[in-house]
Design an enzyme around this catalytic site. Structure first.
Site, short mmCIF file in Angstrom:
data_model
loop_
_atom_site.label_atom_id
_atom_site.label_comp_id
_atom_site.label_asym_id
_atom_site.label_seq_id
_atom_site.Cartn_x
_atom_site.Cartn_y
_atom_site.Cartn_z
CE1 TYR A 155 66.02 16.28 -17.84
CE2 TYR A 155 63.96 15.16 -17.41
CZ TYR A 155 65.00 15.45 -18.26
OH TYR A 155 65.04 14.91 -19.52
CB ALA A 157 61.08 23.14 -12.53
CE LYS A 159 64.64 18.25 -20.60
NZ LYS A 159 65.33 18.60 -21.85
#
Ligand code: NAP
Length: 247
Positions: A155, A157, A159
């Site tokens: 998550y 990485a 975002k």
């Protein structure tokens, strides 16, 4: 009169949570909407709320991680509504787990929806906005993309990738009058966060200077600013909406 009168906005993941709040907020300010989610049925409540505000809502079944779906959804939206002035890349998922135990499938799923989905929609709608010589893209990132989080490598990485994508798109499209910005919410009360344990929730609350969790409306209000002409000289920016958790 609303600040988005005459504008057309496309919102992904619009069936509930933050996406639904964004839909209702943009509609209240005068925008007509193309609503996308995995299944059309799930969009019925959001569409009804938008229509009750006197705005158009057209619904499209689109898996944001599938290029053919995105292309077809964007084409159908333009066919139905004529143009796209605002794109909100909101659809997102989590599949949490510690690095040592994270499966390749869970890594791929989160990157595919959160990052590839944002890329595919930005590409398809960006072309239309460039031809129109104007538009605003707002990507929903996360503070986790700025600070990282144990148990959320995939998550975080995805975002962080969304933030870097936003800045690159902003640089590429600025000359054509298209802006791209990101919103990085903190802990917002939605289905995504209701699965967290009481212990984790308390730990989060202790780290929020404003002493409360955020609401979908807190995020939607910032999206409205970035989507409207009120932010006409703002591009490539990341606005945190976290009650001061990240500043
Ligand atoms: P949510 O309630 O789970 O809503 C996410 C939406 O995205 C749902 O409508 C979901 O549809 C849709 N979606 C998921 N995968 C999709 C796909 N492949 N194609 C199309 N639509 C898909 O989550 P939320 O909390 O509102 O989150 C919205 C955004 O804010 C996400 O990008 C999330 O990462 C971000 N965010 C949330 C928080 C938070 O604290 N809640 C914090 C930071 C960032 P389904 O009904 O099929 O699941």
């Amino acid at each position: 009169m609303g600040v988005l009168d005459g504008k057309i906005a496309l919102i992904t993941g619009a069936s509930r949570g933050i996406g639904r709040a964004i839909a209702e907020t943009l509609a209240r300010e005068g925008a007509d909407l193309a609503l996308c989610d995995l299944q059309i049925d799930w969009l019925a409540d959001t569409a009804a709320a938008v229509r009750a505000l006197g705005r158009r809502a057209e619904c499209f079944a689109v898996n944001v991680s599938q290029a053919a779906d995105v292309e077809a959804g964007v084409n159908a939206a333009v066919q139905a509504l004529g143009r796209i002035d605002i794109l909100v890349n909101n659809a997102g998922i989590t599949k949490d787990g510690f690095l040592a135990r994270m499966s390749e499938a869970d890594w791929d799923a989160v990157i595919d929806v959160n990052l590839k989905g944002t890329f595919l929609f930005s590409k398809a709608v960006g072309k239309i906005m460039m031809r129109q010589r104007g538009g605003a893209i707002v990507n929903i990132a996360s503070i986790i993309g700025l600070i990282g989080n144990a148990g959320q490598c995939n998550y975080a990485a995805s975002k962080a990738g969304v933030i870097a994508l936003t800045k690159s798109v902003a640089k590429e499209l600025a000359g054509r009058g298209v802006r791209a910005n990101a919103v990085a919410p903190g802990f917002i009360e939605t289905r995504m966060t209701e699965v967290l344990s009481a212990e984790v929730r308390q730990k989060m609350l202790d780290a929020i200077p404003m002493g409360r969790f955020g609401t979908p409306q807190d995020v939607a209000d910032v999206v409205l600013f970035l989507a409207s002409d009120a932010s006409s000289y703002v591009t490539g920016h990341v606005v945190t909406v976290s009650g001061g958790m990240v500043m």
